[in-house]
Design a protein around this motif. Structure first.
Motif, PDB file in Angstrom:
ATOM      1  N   ARG A   1     -18.697   5.189  10.218  1.00  0.00           N
ATOM      2  CA  ARG A   1     -17.556   5.764   9.502  1.00  0.00           C
ATOM      3  C   ARG A   1     -16.477   4.730   9.242  1.00  0.00           C
ATOM      4  N   TYR A   2     -16.311   3.775  10.171  1.00  0.00           N
ATOM      5  CA  TYR A   2     -15.286   2.745   9.981  1.00  0.00           C
ATOM      6  C   TYR A   2     -15.653   1.840   8.804  1.00  0.00           C
ATOM      7  N   LEU A   3     -16.950   1.533   8.666  1.00  0.00           N
ATOM      8  CA  LEU A   3     -17.374   0.732   7.515  1.00  0.00           C
ATOM      9  C   LEU A   3     -17.094   1.453   6.204  1.00  0.00           C
ATOM     10  N   LEU A   4     -17.343   2.751   6.172  1.00  0.00           N
ATOM     11  CA  LEU A   4     -17.080   3.511   4.947  1.00  0.00           C
ATOM     12  C   LEU A   4     -15.593   3.603   4.648  1.00  0.00           C
ATOM     13  N   LYS A   5     -14.778   3.635   5.666  1.00  0.00           N
ATOM     14  CA  LYS A   5     -13.330   3.637   5.448  1.00  0.00           C
ATOM     15  C   LYS A   5     -12.875   2.319   4.836  1.00  0.00           C
ATOM     16  N   LEU A   6     -13.414   1.201   5.360  1.00  0.00           N
ATOM     17  CA  LEU A   6     -13.058  -0.097   4.783  1.00  0.00           C
ATOM     18  C   LEU A   6     -13.592  -0.221   3.357  1.00  0.00           C
ATOM     19  N   PHE A   7     -14.775   0.351   3.098  1.00  0.00           N
ATOM     20  CA  PHE A   7     -15.309   0.317   1.733  1.00  0.00           C
ATOM     21  C   PHE A   7     -14.446   1.131   0.787  1.00  0.00           C
ATOM     22  N   ARG A   8     -13.907   2.242   1.254  1.00  0.00           N
ATOM     23  CA  ARG A   8     -12.992   3.026   0.419  1.00  0.00           C
ATOM     24  C   ARG A   8     -11.760   2.213   0.043  1.00  0.00           C
ATOM     25  N   ASP A   9     -11.202   1.464   0.998  1.00  0.00           N
ATOM     26  CA  ASP A   9     -10.059   0.604   0.684  1.00  0.00           C
ATOM     27  C   ASP A   9     -10.453  -0.509  -0.275  1.00  0.00           C
ATOM     28  N   TYR A  10     -11.682  -1.028  -0.121  1.00  0.00           N
ATOM     29  CA  TYR A  10     -12.141  -2.104  -0.994  1.00  0.00           C
ATOM     30  C   TYR A  10     -12.272  -1.624  -2.441  1.00  0.00           C
ATOM     31  N   VAL A  11     -12.662  -0.397  -2.640  1.00  0.00           N
ATOM     32  CA  VAL A  11     -12.889   0.125  -3.990  1.00  0.00           C
ATOM     33  C   VAL A  11     -11.590   0.607  -4.628  1.00  0.00           C
ATOM     34  N   PHE A  12     -10.781   1.359  -3.881  1.00  0.00           N
ATOM     35  CA  PHE A  12      -9.647   2.064  -4.482  1.00  0.00           C
ATOM     36  C   PHE A  12      -8.278   1.495  -4.122  1.00  0.00           C
ATOM     37  N   HIS A  13      -8.152   0.729  -3.065  1.00  0.00           N
ATOM     38  CA  HIS A  13      -6.831   0.340  -2.564  1.00  0.00           C
ATOM     39  C   HIS A  13      -6.588  -1.151  -2.650  1.00  0.00           C
TER      40      HIS A  13
ATOM     41  N   VAL B   1      -4.984  -4.667  -4.055  1.00  0.00           N
ATOM     42  CA  VAL B   1      -3.702  -5.085  -4.624  1.00  0.00           C
ATOM     43  C   VAL B   1      -3.831  -6.523  -5.094  1.00  0.00           C
ATOM     44  N   ASP B   2      -2.907  -6.929  -5.970  1.00  0.00           N
ATOM     45  CA  ASP B   2      -2.913  -8.299  -6.449  1.00  0.00           C
ATOM     46  C   ASP B   2      -2.037  -9.169  -5.569  1.00  0.00           C
ATOM     47  N   GLU B   3      -1.782 -10.411  -6.026  1.00  0.00           N
ATOM     48  CA  GLU B   3      -1.001 -11.342  -5.202  1.00  0.00           C
ATOM     49  C   GLU B   3       0.445 -10.914  -5.044  1.00  0.00           C
ATOM     50  N   ASN B   4       0.943 -10.044  -5.942  1.00  0.00           N
ATOM     51  CA  ASN B   4       2.312  -9.548  -5.834  1.00  0.00           C
ATOM     52  C   ASN B   4       2.419  -8.235  -5.072  1.00  0.00           C
ATOM     53  N   GLY B   5       1.310  -7.739  -4.569  1.00  0.00           N
ATOM     54  CA  GLY B   5       1.328  -6.475  -3.853  1.00  0.00           C
ATOM     55  C   GLY B   5       1.237  -5.248  -4.726  1.00  0.00           C
ATOM     56  N   SER B   6       1.028  -5.426  -6.032  1.00  0.00           N
ATOM     57  CA  SER B   6       0.925  -4.286  -6.949  1.00  0.00           C
ATOM     58  C   SER B   6      -0.487  -3.725  -6.907  1.00  0.00           C
ATOM     59  N   PRO B   7      -0.634  -2.405  -6.989  1.00  0.00           N
ATOM     60  CA  PRO B   7      -1.986  -1.825  -6.932  1.00  0.00           C
ATOM     61  C   PRO B   7      -2.807  -2.194  -8.161  1.00  0.00           C
ATOM     62  N   ILE B   8      -4.094  -2.434  -7.963  1.00  0.00           N
ATOM     63  CA  ILE B   8      -5.029  -2.746  -9.039  1.00  0.00           C
ATOM     64  C   ILE B   8      -5.765  -1.464  -9.419  1.00  0.00           C
ATOM     65  N   VAL B   9      -5.532  -1.005 -10.625  1.00  0.00           N
ATOM     66  CA  VAL B   9      -6.190   0.211 -11.126  1.00  0.00           C
ATOM     67  C   VAL B   9      -7.220  -0.231 -12.162  1.00  0.00           C
ATOM     68  N   ASP B  10      -8.439  -0.438 -11.711  1.00  0.00           N
ATOM     69  CA  ASP B  10      -9.506  -0.973 -12.555  1.00  0.00           C
ATOM     70  C   ASP B  10     -10.689  -0.015 -12.504  1.00  0.00           C
ATOM     71  N   MET B  11     -10.879   0.745 -13.565  1.00  0.00           N
ATOM     72  CA  MET B  11     -11.982   1.699 -13.609  1.00  0.00           C
ATOM     73  C   MET B  11     -13.331   0.996 -13.602  1.00  0.00           C
ATOM     74  N   ALA B  12     -13.423  -0.157 -14.249  1.00  0.00           N
ATOM     75  CA  ALA B  12     -14.692  -0.880 -14.275  1.00  0.00           C
ATOM     76  C   ALA B  12     -15.101  -1.322 -12.873  1.00  0.00           C
TER      77      ALA B  12
ATOM     78  N   LEU C   1     -21.669  11.131  -5.251  1.00  0.00           N
ATOM     79  CA  LEU C   1     -21.433  10.074  -4.276  1.00  0.00           C
ATOM     80  C   LEU C   1     -19.997  10.097  -3.768  1.00  0.00           C
ATOM     81  N   LEU C   2     -19.043  10.358  -4.668  1.00  0.00           N
ATOM     82  CA  LEU C   2     -17.641  10.453  -4.254  1.00  0.00           C
ATOM     83  C   LEU C   2     -17.411  11.655  -3.346  1.00  0.00           C
TER      84      LEU C   2
END
Length: 650
Positions: free
Chosen positions: A575-587, A589-600, A550-551
Motif C-alpha cells: 500500500r505504501y508503494l501505491l501511495k508513492l505512485f499516486r503522488d508520482y502521477v498526480f502530485h 511540482v516544478d522547480e518553483n513548487g507549482s503543481p504540474i497538471v499534465d494529462m498526457a 484502474l483509478l
C-alpha cells in the motif's frame, strides 16, 4: 612553375592579391607550402605585383576598394553619384528637398538625404567581445524596430574569417538618439506619421473582445501541425470521442434534464402527476392550437415515468370523449411494432387531470428532434430550391421501409404529413403520431385497404413538396412534375408518378420498394459507414473505461482510514508503494513548487501500469528521506493483491 598539386592550372596574374578560398572556407590551406600562388594571410592583403600596378586603371582601383572581402567595407563615393554629378540639373525642375514643406525639408536635410556620401552604419548590435550591444535599446511598444537577438556569441572569430572582414561589430548605431527616449516618441518628433494609421492602431489596441466563460461544448480540435503523427504518437483528442458528437450528446442530455421553473405560470397550470408520469415540460413552441390534422387541439409534453425513470412524450388530445371502449384495443397492434423509422407508442389512456376529457398517447422521447415542416417549409425562400436528390432518396427509402412494416402488420399510418414526420438526426427521420387516427375514428379495421392507398398517395405528395420546396406544389402537379424532370433523375419521376396514380388493388408499397432497390443499397452502405464511425468513437471511450477501472482500484486502496482494525494499513507494505505512485502521477511540482497538471503524463503512467511493463521508475517520499525504484509490473501486482485482499473481507 611545376607544383605537386593535383590538377594544377596556371594561376591568374593577380593571384598574390587574392585570399585563398581554402582559407575562407576551411580556415587553412594544406597547399600553402606546396606551391599555392594565392594569399594565405587572413589579416593583411598582399599588394599586387609591381608589374600589375602600372597597368591598373582607375576603374580597377575602384573595384578593389569596393570589394566585399575587404578588411573594412567603407565605400567612399557611389558611382551613381559621380555619373549624375556630371549632368547639371535643369533650372526649371526643383529638387526633392525644395518640393517638401518647410517642416519636412529640415528633417530631410538633417538626415543627409541629398548627400552623395554614403554614411557608414552598423549592421548588428554586437560588439567585439561577442555580447549584445546595449546602445540600441528595444522598445516593445514600437513596431518599427526589430529587437536584437537574445543569443550571445562567445567568440566572433568562430564565425569564419570572411565574417571578421565584414566588420559586423563597431561603435556606431543605426540612428543616434538618446537611449532613454522611446522609439514611439522619437519617430513622432522626427517624422511625419499618418494620423489615420495612428488612430487605427489605437483602436485595435483599445477595442478588445470581452472574455466569456468556457462552455461545456467548446472542445478544441487537434491543430493542423500535430494532426499527422507517427503511429506510436497520440494527441489528447485520440482518447475521446469527436467534438461534434460530444456536443450533440451533451445538448441532448441537457434537453432531457430540462424542467419548468416552479414559479412560472406554465408550471402552475400543469398537473403534478398523471397516471405514473410526473415532471411535465411543454414541448410545443406555439401557443395556438391547430385542429387541422386530427380535428382536435393537441398538446405535447415531456414527462418522466415513475416505473423506470425514463423520459417519454405525452401527446394530449384535448376535449375528446371516448365513446367506444373497444377503441382502446386498437393500440395493441401498434405497441408490437418496433422499427427504426417509427416512433414507438407505449400506451394510451384517458384523464380529467387537465380539467376536461382528454385522451393521452405515450410515445418514446427523442430529444432535440424537429419536423420536416419546421426544417424545410416553415421559412419559405424566394429561390424555392428543393431537397438535394441524395437526401431525398434517403427520406424515400426510410419512409418506404416504415410503410412496408406498417402495411405488412395490417395497419395504416394515416399520418404521412410534414408536421408529423420527425427528424431525429442527420437525414434520420421517424414517422410520428401513429395509432391516433385508429382511436379517434375507430372502425374496427374495416377501411384499412383504403387507408393504405391513402398512405401511398400522401407519400407521393410529400415527395413532390420536398422536391419543389413548397407545399403548394401538390396543387399544380403538371408544372411540378415538369420541374422534377428537369432537376431530378428519371427514377425519381417514375416513383412519384406511381405513387400519385389512381388507387387500385394492384398498387402496393411492395412495388415502390422494388423500384427503389438500387437506392436502398446505397442507403445501407451509408448506414454501415456511419456505424463504423460511431464504433471508432466508441473505441476511444473504451480506453477511458479501462483507465477509470484502474483509478477506482487505486481509490479503494489509497488513504483508507483502517483495515482489519489496523490504522497503519495504508502506510505499510504494498500500500505504501501505491501511495508513492499516486503522488508520482498526480502530485508532481516544478522547480518553483507549482503543481504540474499534465494529462498526457497521467494517461501515459496509467497505461504503463495497466500493461504491467518492465520499465522502472523512482518513487520518492514526501519528506524526501526515502527513495524506491520499482517497475510498473511490480506495481500492477501490488494493486491486484491488495484489491483481492479487500474483496475477501466483503
Amino acid at each position: 612553375m611545376q607544383t605537386d598539386m593535383p590538377g594544377a592550372r596556371t594561376p591568374p596574374r593577380n593571384a598574390k592579391s587574392r585570399l585563398c578560398r581554402n582559407v575562407v572556407i576551411h580556415g587553412y590551406c594544406k597547399y600553402e607550402n606546396r606551391g599555392c600562388e594565392y594569399n594565405h594571410d587572413a589579416g593583411v592583403q598582399s599588394k599586387p605585383p609591381s608589374g600589375s600596378q602600372s597597368n591598373s586603371s582607375p576603374v580597377a582601383e575602384t573595384k578593389t576598394k569596393l570589394r566585399v572581402d575587404s578588411p573594412v567595407f567603407t565605400p567612399t563615393k557611389s558611382l551613381a553619384g559621380d555619373i549624375l554629378a556630371s549632368f547639371p540639373p535643369k533650372a526649371s525642375e526643383p529638387t526633392v528637398a525644395q518640393q517638401l514643406p518647410a517642416a519636412q525639408r529640415a528633417t530631410y536635410e538633417q538626415y543627409g538625404a541629398g548627400d552623395s556620401e554614403v554614411q557608414p552604419f552598423e549592421l548588428s548590435p554586437y560588439n567585439r567581445s561577442g555580447s549584445v550591444s546595449t546602445s540600441t535599446v528595444h522598445d516593445p511598444a514600437s513596431p518599427f524596430v526589430v529587437p536584437p537577438p537574445q543569443v550571445g556569441i562567445s567568440d566572433l572569430s568562430t564565425l569564419g574569417h570572411s565574417m571578421n572582414r565584414m566588420s559586423l561589430s563597431g561603435q556606431q548605431t543605426l540612428t543616434e538618439r538618446p537611449s532613454s527616449q522611446s522609439h514611439a516618441s522619437y519617430y513622432q518628433q522626427n517624422a511625419q506619421v499618418d494620423p489615420y494609421f495612428v488612430q487605427q492602431q489605437q483602436q485595435q489596441m483599445t477595442v478588445l473582445a470581452p472574455q466569456q466563460p468556457l462552455q461545456y461544448h467548446l472542445y478544441s480540435s487537434a491543430l493542423p501541425h500535430i494532426s499527422n503523427l507517427h503511429p506510436h504518437q497520440k494527441t489528447i483528442h485520440a482518447f475521446f470521442m469527436s467534438d461534434r458528437l460530444r456536443e450533440e450528446l451533451q445538448r441532448k442530455s441537457e434537453a432531457v434534464q430540462q424542467v419548468l421553473d416552479p414559479t412560472s405560470p406554465d408550471y402552475q397550470q400543469l398537473p403534478v402527476e398523471i397516471h405514473h408520469y410526473h415532471t411535465f415540460y411543454p414541448l410545443d413552441l406555439h401557443r395556438d392550437r391547430s385542429t387541422k390534422v386530427f380535428g382536435y387541439p393537441t398538446w405535447v409534453y415531456k414527462a418522466f415515468s415513475s416505473i423506470d425513470g425514463k423520459p417519454y412524450v405525452l401527446r394530449r388530445v384535448e376535449g375528446f370523449r371516448l365513446s367506444n371502449e373497444g377503441a382502446m384495443s386498437s393500440i395493441e397492434g401498434w405497441r408490437r411494432i418496433r422499427h427504426a423509422n417509427i416512433v414507438s407508442i407505449r400506451e394510451a389512456f384517458t384523464t380529467k387531470a387537465f380539467g376536461d376529457h382528454s385522451l393521452v398517447f405515450v410515445y418514446d422521447y427523442h430529444p432535440l428532434s424537429t419536423t420536416i415542416y419546421a426544417k424545410y417549409f416553415s421559412h419559405p425562400s424566394h429561390s424555392n430550391t428543393g431537397v438535394p436528390e441524395k437526401n431525398l432518396w434517403s427520406f424515400i427509402t426510410q419512409l418506404a421501409s416504415a410503410l412496408k412494416t406498417i402495411h405488412s402488420a395490417g395497419l395504416a399510418a394515416r399520418t404521412i404529413e410534414p408536421s408529423k414526420i420527425l427528424m431525429t438526426g442527420k437525414n434520420r427521420i421517424r414517422l410520428n403520431c401513429c395509432g391516433i387516427f385508429d382511436m379517434l375514428t375507430y372502425d374496427a379495421g374495416k377501411n384499412i385497404p383504403s387507408h393504405q392507398q391513402e398512405d401511398l398517395l400522401h407519400f407521393g405528395q410529400l415527395i413532390v413538396a420536398l422536391a419543389c420546396g413548397s407545399l403548394a406544389a401538390v396543387h399544380n402537379l403538371p408544372k411540378s412534375i415538369e420541374y422534377i424532370v428537369r432537376h431530378y433523375s428519371v427514377d425519381m419521376k417514375n416513383v412519384i408518378l406511381y405513387l400519385l396514380s389512381k388507387p387500385s388493388s394492384y398498387k402496393s408499397i411492395d412495388d415502390v420498394v422494388t423500384m427503389i432497390g438500387p437506392r436502398i443499397l446505397h442507403e445501407i452502405n451509408s448506414a454501415h459507414h456511419y456505424n463504423d464511425l460511431l464504433e471508432g468513437d466508441l473505441c476511444r471511450e473504451l480506453e477511458n473505461g479501462r483507465l477509470v477501472r484502474l483509478l477506482c482500484k487505486l481509490g479503494f486502496i489509497n488513504e483508507r482510514p483502517e483495515f482489519n482494525m489496523d490504522p497503519t494499513w495504508t502506510e505499510t507494505g504494498d500500500r505504501y508503494l501505491l501511495k508513492l505512485f499516486r503522488d508520482y502521477v498526480f502530485h508532481q511540482v516544478d522547480e518553483n513548487g507549482s503543481p504540474i497538471v499534465d494529462m498526457a503524463h497521467v494517461i501515459q503512467c496509467l497505461n504503463k501500469l495497466d500493461a504491467g511493463i518492465d520499465e522502472k521508475l523512482m518513487l520518492t517520499s514526501r519528506d524526501e528521506q526515502s527513495c524506491l525504484i520499482v517497475t510498473y509490473k511490480e506495481l500492477r501486482h501490488c494493486i491486484e493483491n491488495t484489491f483481492q485482499e479487500l474483496l475477501k473481507q466483503q
